[in-house]
Design a protein around this motif. Structure first.
Motif, PDB file in Angstrom:
ATOM      1  N   ALA A 152       0.804  -0.961   0.109  1.00 11.03           N
ATOM      2  CA  ALA A 152      -0.100   0.110   0.049  1.00 11.03           C
ATOM      3  C   ALA A 152       0.843   1.291  -0.193  1.00 11.03           C
ATOM      4  O   ALA A 152       0.610   2.276  -0.652  1.00 11.03           O
ATOM      5  CB  ALA A 152      -0.961  -0.180   1.187  1.00 11.03           C
ATOM      6  N   ILE A 153       1.942   1.203   0.786  1.00 10.00           N
ATOM      7  CA  ILE A 153       2.882   2.342   0.894  1.00 10.00           C
ATOM      8  C   ILE A 153       3.397   2.586  -0.719  1.00 10.00           C
ATOM      9  O   ILE A 153       3.569   3.553  -1.075  1.00 10.00           O
ATOM     10  CB  ILE A 153       3.572   2.279   2.106  1.00 10.00           C
ATOM     11  CG1 ILE A 153       3.321   2.416   3.317  1.00 10.00           C
ATOM     12  CG2 ILE A 153       5.140   3.113   1.735  1.00 10.00           C
ATOM     13  CD1 ILE A 153       3.830   1.805   4.516  1.00 10.00           C
ATOM     14  N   ALA A 154       3.945   1.545  -1.144  1.00 11.77           N
ATOM     15  CA  ALA A 154       4.712   1.568  -2.204  1.00 11.77           C
ATOM     16  C   ALA A 154       3.781   2.168  -3.442  1.00 11.77           C
ATOM     17  O   ALA A 154       4.185   2.928  -4.164  1.00 11.77           O
ATOM     18  CB  ALA A 154       5.135   0.294  -2.888  1.00 11.77           C
ATOM     19  N   HIS A 155       2.560   1.751  -3.564  1.00 16.19           N
ATOM     20  CA  HIS A 155       1.576   2.245  -4.395  1.00 16.19           C
ATOM     21  C   HIS A 155       1.179   3.706  -4.181  1.00 16.19           C
ATOM     22  O   HIS A 155       1.094   4.385  -5.262  1.00 16.19           O
ATOM     23  CB  HIS A 155       0.142   1.436  -4.313  1.00 16.19           C
ATOM     24  CG  HIS A 155       0.114   0.149  -4.932  1.00 16.19           C
ATOM     25  ND1 HIS A 155       0.636  -0.276  -6.163  1.00 16.19           N
ATOM     26  CD2 HIS A 155       0.138  -1.077  -4.619  1.00 16.19           C
ATOM     27  CE1 HIS A 155       0.650  -1.635  -6.517  1.00 16.19           C
ATOM     28  NE2 HIS A 155       0.456  -2.184  -5.385  1.00 16.19           N
ATOM     29  N   GLU A 156       1.227   4.057  -2.889  1.00 13.20           N
ATOM     30  CA  GLU A 156       0.796   5.440  -2.582  1.00 13.20           C
ATOM     31  C   GLU A 156       2.040   6.513  -3.174  1.00 13.20           C
ATOM     32  O   GLU A 156       2.040   7.445  -3.767  1.00 13.20           O
ATOM     33  CB  GLU A 156       0.965   5.706  -1.358  1.00 13.20           C
ATOM     34  CG  GLU A 156       0.572   7.305  -0.882  1.00 13.20           C
ATOM     35  CD  GLU A 156      -0.586   7.813  -1.658  1.00 13.20           C
ATOM     36  OE1 GLU A 156      -0.537   9.052  -1.999  1.00 13.20           O
ATOM     37  OE2 GLU A 156      -1.617   7.282  -2.054  1.00 13.20           O
ATOM     38  N   VAL A 157       3.470   5.879  -2.945  1.00 24.53           N
ATOM     39  CA  VAL A 157       4.527   6.722  -3.436  1.00 24.53           C
ATOM     40  C   VAL A 157       4.647   6.887  -4.805  1.00 24.53           C
ATOM     41  O   VAL A 157       4.865   7.712  -5.667  1.00 24.53           O
ATOM     42  CB  VAL A 157       5.684   6.158  -2.826  1.00 24.53           C
ATOM     43  CG1 VAL A 157       6.988   6.878  -3.551  1.00 24.53           C
ATOM     44  CG2 VAL A 157       5.931   6.237  -1.445  1.00 24.53           C
ATOM     45  N   GLU A 158       4.201   5.635  -5.582  1.00 28.02           N
ATOM     46  CA  GLU A 158       4.152   5.693  -6.875  1.00 28.02           C
ATOM     47  C   GLU A 158       3.323   6.556  -7.516  1.00 28.02           C
ATOM     48  O   GLU A 158       3.173   7.290  -8.368  1.00 28.02           O
ATOM     49  CB  GLU A 158       4.052   4.181  -7.570  1.00 28.02           C
ATOM     50  CG  GLU A 158       4.219   4.249  -9.071  1.00 28.02           C
ATOM     51  CD  GLU A 158       4.466   2.575  -9.492  1.00 28.02           C
ATOM     52  OE1 GLU A 158       3.335   2.285 -10.452  1.00 28.02           O
ATOM     53  OE2 GLU A 158       5.280   2.199  -9.187  1.00 28.02           O
ATOM     54  N   ARG A 159       1.957   6.655  -6.842  1.00 27.04           N
ATOM     55  CA  ARG A 159       0.890   7.602  -7.421  1.00 27.04           C
ATOM     56  C   ARG A 159       1.427   9.017  -7.093  1.00 27.04           C
ATOM     57  O   ARG A 159       1.193   9.713  -8.054  1.00 27.04           O
ATOM     58  CB  ARG A 159      -0.264   7.308  -6.618  1.00 27.04           C
ATOM     59  CG  ARG A 159      -1.083   6.362  -7.073  1.00 27.04           C
ATOM     60  CD  ARG A 159      -2.743   6.282  -6.270  1.00 27.04           C
ATOM     61  NE  ARG A 159      -2.434   5.855  -4.771  1.00 27.04           N
ATOM     62  CZ  ARG A 159      -2.700   4.790  -4.400  1.00 27.04           C
ATOM     63  NH1 ARG A 159      -2.567   3.996  -5.170  1.00 27.04           N
ATOM     64  NH2 ARG A 159      -2.785   4.577  -3.032  1.00 27.04           N
ATOM     65  N   GLU A 160       1.988   9.304  -5.917  1.00 26.94           N
ATOM     66  CA  GLU A 160       2.509  10.745  -5.863  1.00 26.94           C
ATOM     67  C   GLU A 160       3.378  10.917  -6.959  1.00 26.94           C
ATOM     68  O   GLU A 160       3.542  11.906  -7.397  1.00 26.94           O
ATOM     69  CB  GLU A 160       3.100  10.881  -4.482  1.00 26.94           C
ATOM     70  CG  GLU A 160       3.687  11.958  -4.246  1.00 26.94           C
ATOM     71  CD  GLU A 160       4.556  12.114  -2.611  1.00 26.94           C
ATOM     72  OE1 GLU A 160       5.052  13.091  -2.569  1.00 26.94           O
ATOM     73  OE2 GLU A 160       3.978  11.227  -1.977  1.00 26.94           O
ATOM     74  N   LEU A 161       4.406  10.096  -7.394  1.00 25.02           N
ATOM     75  CA  LEU A 161       5.724  10.242  -8.227  1.00 25.02           C
ATOM     76  C   LEU A 161       5.257  10.523  -9.706  1.00 25.02           C
ATOM     77  O   LEU A 161       5.480  11.387 -10.427  1.00 25.02           O
ATOM     78  CB  LEU A 161       6.346   9.039  -8.191  1.00 25.02           C
ATOM     79  CG  LEU A 161       7.461   8.982  -9.277  1.00 25.02           C
ATOM     80  CD1 LEU A 161       8.348   9.946  -9.257  1.00 25.02           C
ATOM     81  CD2 LEU A 161       8.225   7.690  -9.363  1.00 25.02           C
ATOM     82  N   THR A 162       3.800   9.610 -10.015  1.00 25.28           N
ATOM     83  CA  THR A 162       3.363   9.640 -11.432  1.00 25.28           C
ATOM     84  C   THR A 162       2.150  10.588 -11.487  1.00 25.28           C
ATOM     85  O   THR A 162       2.101  10.941 -12.602  1.00 25.28           O
ATOM     86  CB  THR A 162       3.005   8.301 -11.915  1.00 25.28           C
ATOM     87  OG1 THR A 162       1.987   7.795 -10.961  1.00 25.28           O
ATOM     88  CG2 THR A 162       4.107   7.294 -12.021  1.00 25.28           C
ATOM     89  N   ARG A 163       1.798  11.160 -10.338  1.00 26.20           N
ATOM     90  CA  ARG A 163       0.519  12.094 -10.717  1.00 26.20           C
ATOM     91  C   ARG A 163       0.499  13.337 -11.572  1.00 26.20           C
ATOM     92  O   ARG A 163      -0.044  13.401 -12.469  1.00 26.20           O
ATOM     93  CB  ARG A 163       0.267  12.594  -9.254  1.00 26.20           C
ATOM     94  CG  ARG A 163      -1.010  13.477  -9.201  1.00 26.20           C
ATOM     95  CD  ARG A 163      -1.655  13.792  -8.025  1.00 26.20           C
ATOM     96  NE  ARG A 163      -1.657  12.557  -7.234  1.00 26.20           N
ATOM     97  CZ  ARG A 163      -1.246  12.306  -5.992  1.00 26.20           C
ATOM     98  NH1 ARG A 163      -0.393  13.211  -5.171  1.00 26.20           N
ATOM     99  NH2 ARG A 163      -1.806  11.368  -5.326  1.00 26.20           N
ATOM    100  N   PRO A 164       1.641  14.047 -11.704  1.00 21.57           N
ATOM    101  CA  PRO A 164       2.077  15.004 -12.557  1.00 21.57           C
ATOM    102  C   PRO A 164       2.129  14.586 -13.990  1.00 21.57           C
ATOM    103  O   PRO A 164       2.080  15.299 -15.037  1.00 21.57           O
ATOM    104  CB  PRO A 164       3.479  15.573 -11.953  1.00 21.57           C
ATOM    105  CG  PRO A 164       3.599  15.200 -10.983  1.00 21.57           C
ATOM    106  CD  PRO A 164       3.038  13.905 -10.747  1.00 21.57           C
ATOM    107  N   LEU A 165       2.204  13.215 -14.315  1.00 19.73           N
ATOM    108  CA  LEU A 165       2.708  12.835 -15.661  1.00 19.73           C
ATOM    109  C   LEU A 165       1.253  12.698 -16.187  1.00 19.73           C
ATOM    110  O   LEU A 165       1.202  12.680 -17.560  1.00 19.73           O
ATOM    111  CB  LEU A 165       3.213  11.458 -15.603  1.00 19.73           C
ATOM    112  CG  LEU A 165       4.946  11.699 -15.208  1.00 19.73           C
ATOM    113  CD1 LEU A 165       5.407  10.273 -15.115  1.00 19.73           C
ATOM    114  CD2 LEU A 165       5.489  12.520 -16.085  1.00 19.73           C
ATOM    115  N   GLY A 166       0.215  12.173 -15.737  1.00 20.52           N
ATOM    116  CA  GLY A 166      -1.027  11.808 -16.528  1.00 20.52           C
ATOM    117  C   GLY A 166      -0.698  10.234 -16.997  1.00 20.52           C
ATOM    118  O   GLY A 166       0.479   9.850 -17.124  1.00 20.52           O
TER     119      GLY A 166
END
Length: 165
Positions: free
Chosen positions: A125-139
């Protein structure tokens, strides 16, 4: 017109007076800095549950292949067997892993405890949240482009390795 600082210097030019051979390749530098930033962010995110990113990765391997030997973890993780043994000792002391002798030979397999399985779920769950944060600006399209580019880099480097004697 000034030289773009993200590009290597033009022939005969140098960045900031440095010798052309001393200029860092911009892509490799960016990839290295990105890797370090991701490692730092993931380790910080895992700290509240008492894990490092490396420990979580080892727990994931054990979850995917119960009974995996330390030597195999080392091969897959590109880490020394001694480092894996130390990590498994710590994970076992924390009650996340148990090791059992296998029926054949001297191989000792690693298995998750119930507590270890719970930690893997928390880590996922933590890894998915970090990845969402990392990729959010990309779309979605930007992420697809970045992943395609990274896969292309891997393919290029892998084919290069096969060509060299």
């Amino acid at each position: 017109m000034a030289q773009d600082p993200t590009l290597p210097p033009k022939s005969g030019a140098s960045a900031g007076g440095a010798h052309p051979a001393a200029v860092k390749p911009p892509l490799m530098t960016a990839l290295y800095q990105t890797g370090r930033a991701v490692d730092a962010a993931v380790n910080a995110a895992f700290a509240p549950i008492g894990l490092s990113a490396s420990q979580w990765a080892v727990l994931r391997l054990i979850d995917e292949q119960p009974g995996i030997a330390g030597a195999e973890i080392a091969r897959r993780s590109d880490v020394s067997p001694a480092a894996v043994t130390t990590m498994l000792d710590r994970l076992q002391s924390a009650g996340l892993v148990e090791r059992q002798s296998q029926p054949r030979g001297r191989i000792v397999g690693a298995f998750l405890t119930e507590h270890g399985r719970h930690r893997v779920g928390e880590g996922d769950a933590i890894a998915h949240e970090v990845e969402r944060e990392l990729t959010r600006p990309l779309g979605r399209e930007g992420l697809t482009r970045v992943l395609d580019d990274l896969n292309s880099f891997v393919s290029t480097l892998n084919s290069r390795d096969k060509r060299e004697p």
